[in-house]
Structure formats: C-alpha cells, structure tokens
Design an enzyme around this catalytic site. Structure first.
Site, PDB file in Angstrom:
ATOM      1  N   GLY A 296       0.836  -1.213   0.000  1.00 43.80           N
ATOM      2  CA  GLY A 296       0.000   0.000   0.000  1.00 43.80           C
ATOM      3  C   GLY A 296       0.861   1.250   0.000  1.00 43.80           C
TER       4      GLY A 296
ATOM      5  N   ASP B 241      -0.814   2.635   8.819  1.00 43.69           N
ATOM      6  CA  ASP B 241      -1.421   2.029  10.013  1.00 43.69           C
ATOM      7  C   ASP B 241      -0.510   2.027  11.233  1.00 43.69           C
ATOM      8  OD1 ASP B 241      -3.637   1.473   8.507  1.00 43.69           O
ATOM      9  OD2 ASP B 241      -3.079  -0.599   8.083  1.00 43.69           O
TER      10      ASP B 241
ATOM     11  N   GLN C 110      -7.479   8.814   3.688  1.00 44.48           N
ATOM     12  CA  GLN C 110      -6.402   8.804   4.689  1.00 44.48           C
ATOM     13  C   GLN C 110      -5.027   8.566   4.069  1.00 44.48           C
ATOM     14  OE1 GLN C 110      -8.020   6.332   8.284  1.00 44.48           O
ATOM     15  NE2 GLN C 110      -9.388   6.059   6.571  1.00 44.48           N
ATOM     16  N   ARG C 111      -5.007   7.928   2.890  1.00 44.00           N
ATOM     17  CA  ARG C 111      -3.729   7.679   2.212  1.00 44.00           C
ATOM     18  C   ARG C 111      -3.295   8.866   1.364  1.00 44.00           C
ATOM     19  NH1 ARG C 111      -1.999   2.573   2.575  1.00 44.00           N
ATOM     20  NH2 ARG C 111      -3.514   0.890   2.788  1.00 44.00           N
TER      21      ARG C 111
ATOM     22  N   HIS D 148       3.474  35.719  12.894  1.00 46.41           N
ATOM     23  CA  HIS D 148       2.688  35.020  13.922  1.00 46.41           C
ATOM     24  C   HIS D 148       1.725  33.980  13.376  1.00 46.41           C
ATOM     25  CE1 HIS D 148       4.400  38.095  16.491  1.00 46.41           C
ATOM     26  NE2 HIS D 148       4.046  37.342  17.517  1.00 46.41           N
ATOM     27  N   MET D 149       1.618  33.871  12.034  1.00 45.06           N
ATOM     28  CA  MET D 149       0.789  32.791  11.491  1.00 45.06           C
ATOM     29  C   MET D 149       1.350  31.424  11.916  1.00 45.06           C
ATOM     30  SD  MET D 149       1.819  32.552   7.455  1.00 45.06           S
ATOM     31  CE  MET D 149       1.033  30.967   7.245  1.00 45.06           C
TER      32      MET D 149
END
Length: 740
Positions: free
Chosen positions: A35, A176, A310-311, A621-622
């Site tokens: 994966g 994972d 999520q990948r 400051h960001m």
C-alpha cells in the site's frame, strides 16, 4: 554553505563522519511495495540523492516487485534531478503493485537476473511487513539463484563471484503504524492529519445539530490510527482490534454517551478501527454501533467512513523529515553491510535513528496478530509496544470519569498556568492535567493570563467537563503572557497561600514553507527567501528546510559570513542551469544582526540578476496560529498526563510535620532527551542553558543539519547513527516515551 561551516562550527561538533564511506562501483535499487503511504517520495528522494552523493549508481525499480520481475524499462537509473519537486507529493512516483510472481522461486529467479544485468546488489525496500519479508527471502536465496542462473547459462561464474551477496535494508511505509520496532512508520502522521481535519470539520456540524458521529478509520489489524485520533479529538468511545470492549459494552457506551449529553455536551464522537472486534473475535461494525445508539438513546446518528482519503494528500512535515532521515540512514547501512549482516530495517526510537534486524521486527508484528487470534488481548497491547500501551492507558484515564464517591481525596490543590508565547497543543496539555489531577483526587485550579493573572488572583477551580472540547483548540484558552514572575513573586506567593496551592504545573516556553514552494514550482528561475520565528533557536528554519527541500537555512547556532552567502548564490546560479529552476532559502529571525532578511534578499536579487529573480516572505505570527496538529495534541496530552502523575507522587512524599521546604528535585522540567522521558531539575538545567539567547548549549537537531545540505547538493560532513550497529528489539522502560 560548505563543510567549513560544519567542521569549524563552535556550537556543535560531529563525532563520526562519512568520508570513509564510498559507494563507488556499487549499485542500489530502490522500490516501493504494498500500500502507498505519504512520505514514500521523500524516502525515495533521500535514497537517490544520498546514493549519488557517495558515488553509487541508484536505480528506480518501478511498480515494486512486479517491475523487478519484468525488468526492462521498469528498472531505470535515476539522477539528481529525477527526484526534484517530489517531497510534497503524496503516494509514490515509482509506483507500487502487489506481485504474485515474486512469491514463487521462478519469479525471484527472473528478478535476480534483471538485477545482475545492472550490477544491483543493494536493495532499499519501502513497504510493509509483507514486502520486507519478501525481500529477506530474496536475500537468503540470492547465492542459490545466481548458481542456478549460471547453470542455465544466463550468467557466467565471474558474475556469480562478483555479485555473491545481496544487501537489503527496509524502511516501513504504512499509514497504520502496524510494524513493531519503530515508533512511527512513514505515512502515519500524514494519515492522522487527514483524520483530524475531518474530525474537526465534523465536530462543528455535529455541535450545531446535537448529533452523534461514528467515524470509521483504517486499521484492519492495528488500532493505532483510531486510538491516536480518539486521543487527539477527545472522542467519547473508541473501538480497537487489540483491545476489544468488555462484555456488556453496549450498555456502558450508552451510559457514557448519555452522561456526556447530561453535562451539556452537544455532540458525541465514536471512532472505530475498520478491524474492530469484540472479545469473541466477532467484528464490530460502524453500522452496528449506529443502530445501537439510535435504538437505545434515540440520538440523531451518522456514520462517516474515511477510506482512502487517509492515504492521500500532501505528506506532513514530520513524515518528510522522518522519511528523509530514514532514506539517508538506509544508504549508509547498505554501504556498511557485509555478507554476514542480516537484513535490517531503519526505524525511529524517540528522536534517534536506529537499525533493527528485519525479521525480529516482522516476527513480533506477526506475534501481535497471533495474540489477537488467540484472544490474548493484553499480550497484544504489550507486543504493540510501550507507545501504544501508553496511548491506550492515557485515553482511558482521560475519557472515563469515575463517580466522585469512588475517587479518594488527596486534600491537595494543584494549579495550572500557561506562560510565554501561545503554542498549539497547550490546551490539550491543560485538559490532560486537569483530568488526571481530578482522577488522582486533587482539586484543580486554572490560572488565567499567566503570572500577571496569578498575581492579580485570576484563579478559578476547574472541573472535568470544564476542559471538554479543548484538545482541538489553537492558542491558549487560559490566556498567556511573556511576563516573567520576578516582580510578582510576593503577590503570587500570597495567592498561593490564599488558595492553598500545593503544586503548580507550568505549561509554556522559556519564559508553512510548503505553499510558498508550490507557488515557486509554477514559476521558473525564482528564489523565495522566507523568515521563520524561533528567537535564537534555529529549529524551525532547519527542520522546515529539511521538510521543504530548501537550498539553505541560516541559523544562529551555525555562524555564517558573506562568503557563505556568496557560495549559496553561486550554487543557486548553477542549479538554474538544470531543469530544477527554483530555489528556497530560510532564515531564522535572529540568526544575525547584520545579515537581515532584507539584506539577504537584496544580495540574492543583485547577484542573481539575469539568472533568477527573488521574492521574500516573513511568516510572522501565522506560525503560532491555527488548530494544533495530531502530534501536538497527543504530545501535549501525554506529557501533561505524565507530569501530573509526577506531581501526585511528589505530593504523597512525606514532608515532615509542619515543615515547608523546596528541594532541587521538586522543581523540574519534563521533556524528551534522546529516547527517554526525563524529569530534569531546573537547578541542573542552569549549566546546560545559554540564558542570554534562551536556548540549550547543545541542540540535538544540529546533527540533522548536514542532511539538508547533502540533499540540496552541498558538500557536508554527516554524523552517522550513534552505533552504526544492529540493535535488538526490547520493551521500553516506564520512563521512555515514543514520538506520539
């Protein structure tokens, strides 16, 4: 900056150097398998550039083991420019594929023949445990495969002798975090970013409508993503394959959800790993949970399955730095390998790169699954490692409040205060401190507006639900100021007496280059000069440079002069003659009084005239704003929980009747040193601290500085891993804490 900077740097020394390692005459093949995971490209880039840097030839093996078996155009020599502008790209540019052919000896015979044709006897495999196991089988069979190829007349005896052994080094790419032996696998942190982005977005809509959301995240055999996400967002309940809920969980969960609603919490979040099971190894699905909540409680409940999102996306800074470090370490490990060296995996332990025997790690990973199959769930949690176990214990402690009648009272009051500049993760730390303190029987007090507020009596008792929903908030909800306590000491002492404060937990300091680079990617012959914050500490500039693939990063800890600036301009001028026609330079805000951002911008603009143009950007400051990352939420949570345990232990120590005293070890700073979690007395820190510049005298991350230079094609000296030797898997002690 040349290696003169490094070798003569008075503020940092390098013990072991790379000069004696040579890749001349060697060929390295790099492949990604299984994966995909964000950060794989950063690992590929590091292997290619480090390999070329030491004089080796490096080959892309496209489409994983399938490309190795098919050969031909699937195995191509890489050059320096082949891996330009891939740091920020998700997935893997060299492709990944499952390969049935490689599982057979016949397939591995073809693969060996294809490698021998190009003289490749060093393999760097980026993938999961299956991919790495396949590589180890290949390594063990190598000499036999070559003998067979010679018998078949495909290669001669000289080639068999010349290429008599195969070196294999693995890097674990898996979102994972399911591989034992490493604190974090490549891709895990980025996947957590995707999950938390979704959770934060969902929480706003859930709050609006008083909904319950069931979120399913990846993790067929490992619950790490679910567990850390639950910690990071303060989820009401989490389902993991390693730690199934006890019998009767349905009723317990519904009671917990209804109690939270009774405390005026407008939403419920339940996180489910896709491989969640009960104690009988039967699956627990998102739909089952939804039906239960709707049937038992009548709550408006929705299911969100995150899936392959999520990948995807841009790898996080953590994953880029991790993959870059691992890639360089992998090449060094290959160069140092002998015929007797077993296949190893390079991994992360604390903030140290280590090498572990590949098959020990694979075996322990398989032992976890075996323990789950045999319903030995406590063993499964322990085998996952100290990091996983610590996360699980911390989650349970913070998520479930015992009734007041069951908590023994300590009769101690503990105050929590934020000081210094606001930092993402402070609120998560306060939440953890308050809840652990309450669970330990203390009364917890929040101090507002730092030491100034403390002196003015801005102190309120705070309860369990008072810190609900704080983990995802940026800045400091308590308020913080840079004011030092010196002139307020008497007033603060009076307030401590008035409120009976027995202990004080202080959370604070010593009192984004990516989008810019993407913008530069679309513009030819342009150099961006970026100023970062950090006071006199160059960590942000240095690590930001490593994560963004910068050409230079100017920091206070490593003095530079006009010759270095001129050298960098010449380097960029040469770079513009290649296909990589863009540059990125970072400058720490206090690195030099005279070489200001404006000065450097004007110098580069003048010297680069006709070759490249310049742009400058002061991030300001960001850098302190926005929601905290999953790392900051969990690191703040775990550190603060551990700090409160220490406070509780100190409060239980016998103090002597009617006596008050402060020993050196009763005022400590908590942090990570190498691989260990350390409580260091403030008195001891004096000798290690540069008070004028508010930085440590020795900075651990300076040894990573040459990494950025090497990957940007500068000559530099590199400190090798502390031993350069294989370590063996061992369980951490109680004082050790991994990355998150």
């Amino acid at each position: 900056m040349d290696d003169r900077d490094v070798s003569q740097n008075p503020r940092g020394s390098f013990r072991k150097f790379l000069e004696h390692l040579s890749g001349a005459g060697k060929a390295i093949g790099v492949l990604t398998s299984g994966g995909d995971a964000q950060g794989m490209n950063a690992a590929v880039r590091a292997v290619v550039r480090m390999g070329i840097y030491v004089g080796a030839k490096v080959y892309f093996i496209y489409e994983g083991y399938q490309g190795m078996v098919d050969g031909g155009s699937n195995i191509v020599e890489a050059d320096w420019e082949s891996v330009s502008s891939i740091l920020q790209v998700g997935g893997t540019i060299i492709g990944s594929a499952r390969c049935k052919d490689f599982r057979s000896r016949e397939g591995r015979l073809k693969a060996a023949y294809n490698l021998i044709q190009l003289g490749i006897t060093n393999l760097c495999v980026i993938g999961g445990d299956g991919s790495l196991t396949g590589a180890n089988i290949f390594r063990k069979e190598w000499s036999g495969l070559l003998e067979q190829l010679a018998q078949d007349g495909k290669i001669d005896k000289e080639e068999v002798q010349k290429h008599s052994y195969l070196n294999v080094v693995g890097m674990v790419g898996s979102i994972d975090n399911d591989f034992c032996g490493t604190d974090m696998t490549i891709g895990t942190d980025s996947a957590l970013h995707r999950i938390i982005e979704v959770v934060d977005a969902i929480m706003t809509t859930a709050q609006s409508h008083q909904r319950t959301f069931v979120l399913e995240v990846m993790g067929r055999h490992c619950g790490y993503l679910a567990l850390v996400s639950a910690l990071a967002c303060g989820a009401d309940w989490v389902f993991l394959p390693e730690s199934p809920p006890e019998e009767g969980w349905q009723e317990s969960m519904c009671v917990k959800l209804s109690e939270n609603r009774a405390r005026k919490k407008r939403l419920n979040i339940i996180i489910v790993a896709e491989g969640a099971i009960d104690t009988q190894n039967k699956p627990i699905t998102s739909e089952q949970i939804k039906e239960l909540v709707v049937t038992q409680l009548g709550y408006d409940t929705r299911v969100t399955i995150l899936g392959h999102v999520q990948r995807g996306g841009t790898p996080s800074a953590f994953d880029r730095i991790l993959a870059s470090r691992m890639g360089v370490e992998a090449v060094v490990a290959l160069l140092q390998a002998t015929p007797e060296t077993p296949a190893c995996v390079v991994s992360l332990s604390g903030n140290q790169a280590v090498r572990l025997p590949l098959m020990e790690c694979v075996q322990m990973t398989q032992d976890v699954q075996k323990a789950m199959d045999e319903r030995r769930f406590k063993d499964a949690v322990k085998l996952r490692g100290r990091n996983f176990e610590s996360n699980l214990n911390t989650y349970k402690r913070l998520a479930i409040k015992l009734p007041d009648s069951q908590i023994p009272k300590s009769n101690c009051n503990v105050a929590v205060v934020n000081v210094g500049a606001p930092a993402a993760g402070m609120n998560a730390a306060v939440r953890a401190a308050v809840r652990v303190g309450i669970a330990d029987g203390h009364r917890m007090f929040a101090v507002y507006d730092g030491f100034e507020g403390f002196a003015r009596g801005q102190i309120k008792e705070i309860g369990w639900s008072g810190v609900g929903g704080w983990t995802g908030q940026g800045g400091s909800i308590l308020g913080t100021k840079r004011t030092l306590p010196g002139k307020f000491l008497q007033d603060i002492a009076a307030q401590m007496r008035a409120h009976g404060i027995n202990a004080l937990l202080v959370i604070g300091g010593f009192e984004t280059c990516d989008r810019i680079k993407q913008s530069a990617s679309g513009t030819k012959r342009r150099v961006f000069i970026i100023e970062t914050m950090g006071g006199y500490c160059g960590y942000l500039a240095n690590m930001g440079g490593l994560a963004a693939g910068a050409d230079a990063a100017y920091i206070f800890e490593e003095p530079f002069d006009i010759r270095d600036l001129q050298s960098n301009v010449e380097h960029l001028t040469e770079k513009m003659k290649t296909t990589i026609q863009r540059g990125l330079v970072l400058r720490n805000e206090s690195c030099s009084v005279n070489y200001t951002t404006d000065f450097i911008y004007q110098l580069y603009s003048e010297e680069g005239r006709g070759v490249f143009d310049c742009r400058k950007n002061v991030l300001g400051h960001m850098q302190q704003g926005g929601a905290p990352s999953p790392f900051d939420r969990n690191f703040g949570t775990k550190l603060s929980a551990r700090a409160m345990q220490w406070v509780t232990a100190k409060l239980k120590e016998p103090q002597g009747a009617g006596k008050r005293f402060v020993a050196d070890d009763s005022v400590c700073v908590l942090g990570i040193s190498k691989r260990n979690l350390v409580f260091q007395p403030v008195a001891e820190l004096k000798k290690d601290t540069d008070f004028e510049h508010r930085i440590p005298k020795e900075q651990w991350w300076l040894k990573l500085r040459p990494l950025m230079k090497i990957l940007a094609k500068y000559k530099a000296s590199l400190e090798l891993s502390d031993t350069g030797q294989l370590e063996h898997l061992q369980h951490r002690g109680p004082e050790e804490l991994a990355a998150i």
